[in-house]
Design a protein around this motif. Sequence first.
Motif, PDB file in Angstrom:
ATOM      1  N   ILE A   1       0.844  -1.211   0.000  1.00 45.01           N
ATOM      2  CA  ILE A   1       0.000   0.000   0.000  1.00 45.01           C
ATOM      3  C   ILE A   1       0.873   1.253   0.000  1.00 45.01           C
ATOM      4  CG2 ILE A   1      -1.567   1.340   1.474  1.00 45.01           C
ATOM      5  CD1 ILE A   1      -2.907  -1.412   2.156  1.00 45.01           C
ATOM      6  N   GLU A   2       1.888   1.271   0.863  1.00 43.09           N
ATOM      7  CA  GLU A   2       2.777   2.450   0.924  1.00 43.09           C
ATOM      8  C   GLU A   2       3.485   2.649  -0.414  1.00 43.09           C
ATOM      9  OE1 GLU A   2       2.936   4.822   3.248  1.00 43.09           O
ATOM     10  OE2 GLU A   2       1.291   3.691   4.149  1.00 43.09           O
ATOM     11  N   TYR A   3       3.861   1.538  -1.042  1.00 43.34           N
ATOM     12  CA  TYR A   3       4.548   1.621  -2.337  1.00 43.34           C
ATOM     13  C   TYR A   3       3.639   2.255  -3.389  1.00 43.34           C
ATOM     14  CZ  TYR A   3       7.182   0.061  -6.466  1.00 43.34           C
ATOM     15  OH  TYR A   3       7.868   0.021  -7.647  1.00 43.34           O
ATOM     16  N   LEU A   4       2.396   1.790  -3.455  1.00 44.28           N
ATOM     17  CA  LEU A   4       1.469   2.309  -4.471  1.00 44.28           C
ATOM     18  C   LEU A   4       1.143   3.784  -4.224  1.00 44.28           C
ATOM     19  CD1 LEU A   4      -0.920  -0.734  -4.997  1.00 44.28           C
ATOM     20  CD2 LEU A   4       0.800   0.167  -6.588  1.00 44.28           C
ATOM     21  N   LYS A   5       1.188   4.198  -2.973  1.00 44.96           N
ATOM     22  CA  LYS A   5       0.939   5.617  -2.676  1.00 44.96           C
ATOM     23  C   LYS A   5       1.972   6.516  -3.363  1.00 44.96           C
ATOM     24  CE  LYS A   5      -0.217   6.537   1.772  1.00 44.96           C
ATOM     25  NZ  LYS A   5      -0.313   6.236   3.251  1.00 44.96           N
ATOM     26  N   GLN A   6       3.178   6.006  -3.554  1.00 45.74           N
ATOM     27  CA  GLN A   6       4.228   6.816  -4.199  1.00 45.74           C
ATOM     28  C   GLN A   6       3.897   7.078  -5.675  1.00 45.74           C
ATOM     29  OE1 GLN A   6       6.097   7.963  -1.821  1.00 45.74           O
ATOM     30  NE2 GLN A   6       5.007   6.438  -0.573  1.00 45.74           N
ATOM     31  N   PHE A   7       3.000   6.285  -6.233  1.00 46.09           N
ATOM     32  CA  PHE A   7       2.612   6.483  -7.634  1.00 46.09           C
ATOM     33  C   PHE A   7       1.326   7.310  -7.756  1.00 46.09           C
ATOM     34  CE2 PHE A   7       5.635   3.102  -7.848  1.00 46.09           C
ATOM     35  CZ  PHE A   7       6.280   3.280  -9.067  1.00 46.09           C
ATOM     36  N   GLY A   8       0.852   7.844  -6.627  1.00 45.32           N
ATOM     37  CA  GLY A   8      -0.261   8.784  -6.683  1.00 45.32           C
ATOM     38  C   GLY A   8      -1.599   8.234  -6.213  1.00 45.32           C
ATOM     39  N   TYR A   9      -1.629   6.958  -5.827  1.00 43.38           N
ATOM     40  CA  TYR A   9      -2.880   6.428  -5.281  1.00 43.38           C
ATOM     41  C   TYR A   9      -3.008   6.800  -3.810  1.00 43.38           C
ATOM     42  CZ  TYR A   9      -3.332   3.676  -9.525  1.00 43.38           C
ATOM     43  OH  TYR A   9      -3.463   3.303 -10.836  1.00 43.38           O
ATOM     44  N   THR A  10      -4.245   6.930  -3.349  1.00 47.48           N
ATOM     45  CA  THR A  10      -4.445   7.088  -1.914  1.00 47.48           C
ATOM     46  C   THR A  10      -4.350   5.707  -1.259  1.00 47.48           C
ATOM     47  OG1 THR A  10      -6.833   6.743  -2.026  1.00 47.48           O
ATOM     48  CG2 THR A  10      -6.046   9.015  -2.305  1.00 47.48           C
ATOM     49  N   GLY A  11      -4.224   5.725   0.055  1.00 46.78           N
ATOM     50  CA  GLY A  11      -4.164   4.453   0.777  1.00 46.78           C
ATOM     51  C   GLY A  11      -5.397   3.600   0.521  1.00 46.78           C
ATOM     52  N   GLN A  12      -6.572   4.238   0.509  1.00 52.98           N
ATOM     53  CA  GLN A  12      -7.816   3.491   0.269  1.00 52.98           C
ATOM     54  C   GLN A  12      -7.821   2.891  -1.141  1.00 52.98           C
ATOM     55  OE1 GLN A  12     -10.514   2.532   1.951  1.00 52.98           O
ATOM     56  NE2 GLN A  12     -11.004   3.979   3.598  1.00 52.98           N
ATOM     57  N   GLN A  13      -7.346   3.652  -2.131  1.00 53.17           N
ATOM     58  CA  GLN A  13      -7.288   3.094  -3.489  1.00 53.17           C
ATOM     59  C   GLN A  13      -6.336   1.891  -3.531  1.00 53.17           C
ATOM     60  OE1 GLN A  13      -6.134   6.750  -5.507  1.00 53.17           O
ATOM     61  NE2 GLN A  13      -7.984   6.646  -6.775  1.00 53.17           N
ATOM     62  N   ALA A  14      -5.183   2.054  -2.884  1.00 50.09           N
ATOM     63  CA  ALA A  14      -4.200   0.958  -2.880  1.00 50.09           C
ATOM     64  C   ALA A  14      -4.787  -0.282  -2.208  1.00 50.09           C
ATOM     65  CB  ALA A  14      -2.923   1.409  -2.178  1.00 50.09           C
ATOM     66  N   LEU A  15      -5.533  -0.062  -1.127  1.00 44.95           N
ATOM     67  CA  LEU A  15      -6.191  -1.179  -0.438  1.00 44.95           C
ATOM     68  C   LEU A  15      -7.135  -1.912  -1.388  1.00 44.95           C
ATOM     69  CD1 LEU A  15      -6.889  -2.591   2.329  1.00 44.95           C
ATOM     70  CD2 LEU A  15      -8.644  -0.839   2.623  1.00 44.95           C
ATOM     71  N   HIS A  16      -7.905  -1.154  -2.162  1.00 43.61           N
ATOM     72  CA  HIS A  16      -8.846  -1.787  -3.090  1.00 43.61           C
ATOM     73  C   HIS A  16      -8.127  -2.465  -4.253  1.00 43.61           C
ATOM     74  CE1 HIS A  16     -12.930   0.008  -1.787  1.00 43.61           C
ATOM     75  NE2 HIS A  16     -12.128  -0.112  -0.767  1.00 43.61           N
ATOM     76  N   ILE A  17      -6.968  -1.929  -4.633  1.00 40.80           N
ATOM     77  CA  ILE A  17      -6.187  -2.608  -5.683  1.00 40.80           C
ATOM     78  C   ILE A  17      -5.729  -3.971  -5.165  1.00 40.80           C
ATOM     79  CG2 ILE A  17      -3.998  -2.539  -6.957  1.00 40.80           C
ATOM     80  CD1 ILE A  17      -4.415   0.549  -7.154  1.00 40.80           C
ATOM     81  N   LEU A  18      -5.162  -4.000  -3.963  1.00 43.89           N
ATOM     82  CA  LEU A  18      -4.645  -5.269  -3.435  1.00 43.89           C
ATOM     83  C   LEU A  18      -5.772  -6.249  -3.099  1.00 43.89           C
ATOM     84  CD1 LEU A  18      -1.700  -4.176  -1.115  1.00 43.89           C
ATOM     85  CD2 LEU A  18      -1.692  -4.636  -3.557  1.00 43.89           C
ATOM     86  N   GLY A  19      -6.953  -5.724  -2.834  1.00 45.19           N
ATOM     87  CA  GLY A  19      -8.085  -6.607  -2.533  1.00 45.19           C
ATOM     88  C   GLY A  19      -8.714  -7.221  -3.765  1.00 45.19           C
TER      89      GLY A  19
END
Length: 423
Positions: free
Chosen positions: A351-369
């Motif tokens: 999640i922290e990694y994806l945030k560096q590409f401009g996603y919010t934490g919630q978006q990253a959570l939904h990507i991994l889910g």
Amino acid sequence: MPEVKFEVDVDSPPDEQPGANPFNRWHPDIPAAVEADVGETLRLEALDWTGGQIEDNDDPNEIRDVDLTQVHYLAGPVHVNGAEPGDLLKVDFHNMGPLNDRAEFGFTGTFSQQNGGGFLTDHFPDAAKSIWDIDGYTVSSRHVPDVRYEGKIHPGLAGCLPSKELLEEWNEREQELIDKHEEDPDSIPNHPTGEAEPGVANPPTEEGAQMGEMDPEEAEAAAQEGARTVPPRENGGNHDIKDLSIGSTIYFPVYVEGGMFAVGDFHASQGDGEITFCGAIEMPGYVDVEFDIVKDGMDKYSVDHPIFEPGHRGPNFEDYITFSGYSVTEDGEQRYLDSHTAYRRACLEGIEYLKQFGYTGQQALHILGTVPVEGRQSGVVDVPNACSTLALPKGVFEFDVSPGNLDNSADRGDLVVTDNPLE
Ligand code: ZN
């Protein structure tokens, strides 16, 4: 196309369906809605797991307020002629899909910590929602830009009715856990503590229960002991195994006459762990099933849990970025070979990694889910640290997400997150 033996209407409430009513509790006395012979292929349709509570709009409060006493609405039970307790019921998933002619969207939610929670609820306590467009097997979301991929379609839930004895055993052991938690909340490892915590288990409740075609008086009594469909158990159930896609075969222990197979909770896609809990791309769907019976299979193969032969249908990704986690909590507490903690840490790294590409934490959570991430227990022996990994397929992104490509960082909006959490 095989004959539709269990039909749903996504525009009608769960108790006003065109054919037999779906059901949402495990109980041995729920009558068969469908009869099938060995060798026959039939189509079963199911509502989404909430029975249509979530709509294609930008209102996250539908997720915040979802009535979880109603889940999961299942198709069936199917009485398979000739199946007897002690057999294995062989179930082939020949085909499955979304109900694209009737519902072209799926949803993913972060449950509120006060209502459902989830694997990372202490990091994401507020309800949020993403809506996914389903185009054949390809999914994309206006709430999660620059992600588009072929999903790993599967039913999150498939299983057979339990015997009376098995049901009693479930209720007893789950109540013991609830009692233990009540006596000493800190005694349950990995359960988020605090006032707004989700329950450690869900005891039977009449509230929200729908018992299929049972007569109303009998149904009321049965609902008081019918097991909730939330956890997977010896009968299968809500195992949320993403790989049970088209072409898979499952062998279910038969605990009651006719096997009484049920299926539902279709997912357009899901990552290993279904980490948001409402974490897959949830949708109504259909499956074409064929049954066979392995006589005395439970004894012959010495199994009392389902066994699975996953199919070969893709998507098959080649390139992954893999995140690792160890059994040390976010607070730095050393746990002993705890894969749960290790997987949490791997997910949080992702999640922290994806945030560096401009996603919010919630978006990253939904990507991994929702993306078919591969979650693994890489090591469970190297004391004191278990090692869990989460492999994220790079091909689901419309840009290069590898290390060294932070130039690809951009403002990618957000999910719809509630601005009015439950108190
Ligand atoms: Zn689901």
